[in-house]
Design an enzyme around this catalytic site. Structure first.
Site, PDB file in Angstrom:
ATOM      1  N   HIS A 191      38.396  46.883  49.550  1.00 28.37           N
ATOM      2  CA  HIS A 191      37.512  46.709  48.401  1.00 28.37           C
ATOM      3  C   HIS A 191      36.650  47.967  48.273  1.00 28.37           C
ATOM      4  CE1 HIS A 191      38.600  42.453  49.032  1.00 28.37           C
ATOM      5  NE2 HIS A 191      38.409  42.355  47.736  1.00 28.37           N
ATOM      6  N   LEU A 235      37.263  28.229  50.508  1.00 24.12           N
ATOM      7  CA  LEU A 235      36.674  29.417  49.892  1.00 24.12           C
ATOM      8  C   LEU A 235      37.542  29.969  48.777  1.00 24.12           C
ATOM      9  CD1 LEU A 235      35.623  30.097  53.209  1.00 24.12           C
ATOM     10  CD2 LEU A 235      34.478  31.700  51.696  1.00 24.12           C
ATOM     11  N   SER A 278      36.853  32.548  45.059  1.00 23.45           N
ATOM     12  CA  SER A 278      36.401  33.913  44.761  1.00 23.45           C
ATOM     13  C   SER A 278      35.841  33.935  43.346  1.00 23.45           C
ATOM     14  CB  SER A 278      37.593  34.856  44.841  1.00 23.45           C
ATOM     15  OG  SER A 278      37.327  36.058  44.156  1.00 23.45           O
ATOM     16  N   SER A 279      34.935  34.878  43.090  1.00 19.32           N
ATOM     17  CA  SER A 279      34.348  34.962  41.743  1.00 19.32           C
ATOM     18  C   SER A 279      35.384  35.413  40.705  1.00 19.32           C
ATOM     19  CB  SER A 279      33.152  35.913  41.740  1.00 19.32           C
ATOM     20  OG  SER A 279      33.553  37.209  42.123  1.00 19.32           O
ATOM     21  N   CYS A 280      36.568  35.866  41.152  1.00 18.56           N
ATOM     22  CA  CYS A 280      37.576  36.282  40.160  1.00 18.56           C
ATOM     23  C   CYS A 280      38.280  35.090  39.526  1.00 18.56           C
ATOM     24  CB  CYS A 280      38.578  37.257  40.767  1.00 18.56           C
ATOM     25  SG  CYS A 280      39.681  36.506  41.951  1.00 18.56           S
ATOM     26  N   LYS A 317      35.475  57.054  52.473  1.00 19.00           N
ATOM     27  CA  LYS A 317      35.677  58.322  51.748  1.00 19.00           C
ATOM     28  C   LYS A 317      34.462  59.246  51.896  1.00 19.00           C
ATOM     29  CE  LYS A 317      38.394  56.411  47.918  1.00 19.00           C
ATOM     30  NZ  LYS A 317      38.496  56.393  46.446  1.00 19.00           N
ATOM     31  N   LYS A 353      43.540  30.638  43.797  1.00 20.15           N
ATOM     32  CA  LYS A 353      42.217  30.137  44.193  1.00 20.15           C
ATOM     33  C   LYS A 353      41.765  28.981  43.299  1.00 20.15           C
ATOM     34  CE  LYS A 353      41.429  32.389  47.884  1.00 20.15           C
ATOM     35  NZ  LYS A 353      41.212  31.630  49.127  1.00 20.15           N
TER      36      LYS A 353
END
Ligand code: GFB
Length: 317
Positions: free
Chosen positions: A188, A114, A116-118, A196, A149
């Protein structure tokens, strides 16, 4: 009408190792794999530190999994990524290198890693297709995680090319759901705003603070949808190219905040803290390839957020 890709590697009867089973993704994978006829292997961090090469090799030699999901990682939201660069780069490089190499040595038949979109450039054309990789500079706040990644996904491709290993990699969009981290220093945006807004509702605060400008756009996928896609791809995808996993639409952080406030029942306003980073302006994945294989997500954002809030109430609040 789309045709579903054939089941090339059925999990039935196999020994399947979920690396990172205590995390949000790993937990969702355990729930999803409980519906398959396979044997699931897990190991706690106290017993096996995936950053220690010799330990990882010994564990694989002793337990001999046939399939591996690499869901273990040092992860966090924009603040954690930005302030703990050494951990995000070092931990994730070592986890990828050790697990992938040990899996190959131990003769693992299939591995899914896996990312990540980053991994995509900060200003990649939207939606971001798999081919956008390495086409430009990364987003500075999470470049450390992204580089690790990218190394992991390239390792899978390299083992496939050099040794014919059936190792694949996927790049999920921003995830949320049960098992998420609600500690504001590491979380995140979804769990942060749930925590919050809930706190503000209880204490009667007039405003909830939102980091940045609220204009960045993000695509959110419920982690149970992700786990379903991971099992689908483990069984049906076998190519060198990494594959995007997303919902297919995005929202602004401002819109997300309004939706979460409604679900939580917080009726006050929002205050934007421009001293905090926005991160990438937009991160929407192109999911055409995944859809062509015959998989689609099933949990719309509102329903998924209601589920995440319920989990928060029962387990964290
Ligand atoms: O979810 P998030 O931390 O990750 O932030 P990224 C998304 C957006 O929400 C950013 C804003 O524009 C944040 O500034 N935001 C507003 C908040 N209020 C808050 C808050 O209270 N907490 C948080 N965390 N954000 C991460 C990467 O980037 O995405 C990781 O750093 C990983 O490496 C992950 O790839 C999927 O989408 O900006």
């Amino acid at each position: 009408m789309s045709v579903t890709a054939p089941r090339l590697f059925p999990l039935d009867g196999r020994r399947v190792f979920v690396a990172g089973h205590r995390g949000m993704v790993g937990g969702a994978l355990l729930r999803r794999l409980a519906r398959e006829r396979c044997e699931v292997l897990t190991v706690d961090r106290a017993e096996l530190d995936l950053r220690r090469q010799a330990e990882v090799e010994r564990w694989f030699a002793a337990h001999r999994p046939q399939a591996v999901f690499v869901a273990a990682a040092t992860v966090g939201g924009i603040l954690a990524n930005d302030t703990r660069p050494a951990e995000f780069l070092y931990d994730n490089l070592l986890i990828a290198g050790n697990v992938i190499a040990a899996a190959h040595q131990a003769g693992v038949a299939k591995l899914l890693y896996l990312g990540s979109s980053c991994i995509y450039p900060r200003l990649a054309a939207q939606p971001m297709a798999e081919e956008a990789l390495l086409g430009g500079p990364l987003e500075p706040t999470n470049q450390w995680y992204a580089v690790a990644k990218i190394a992991g996904l390239k390792l899978c491709a390299a083992y496939r090319r050099q040794y014919g290993a059936d190792f694949i990699s996927v790049q999920p969009t921003n995830l949320y759901g049960p098992g998420d981290t609600f500690d504001l220093r590491a979380s995140h945006v979804v769990p942060a705003l749930i925590a919050k807004a809930h706190h503000a509702k209880l204490t009667g605060e007039a405003e909830v603070e939102i980091w940045g400008t609220g204009t960045p756009r993000r695509e959110f996928l419920h982690v149970d949808d992700l786990a379903d896609a991971l099992v689908f791809l483990m069984e049906r995808y076998s190519e060198e190219s990494h594959l995007n996993i997303g919902w297919g639409e995005d929202v602004s952080i401002k819109e997300l905040a309004a939706l979460i406030a409604e679900i939580v029942g917080f009726t006050g306003g929002f205050r934007y803290d421009a001293t905090r980073p926005d991160g990438a302006p937009r991160k929407l994945l192109d999911v055409a390839k995944l859809r062509a294989l015959g998989w689609r997500p099933g949990i719309p954002l509102r329903q998924g957020l209601e589920n995440a809030y319920r989990w928060f109430l029962e387990n964290v609040a």
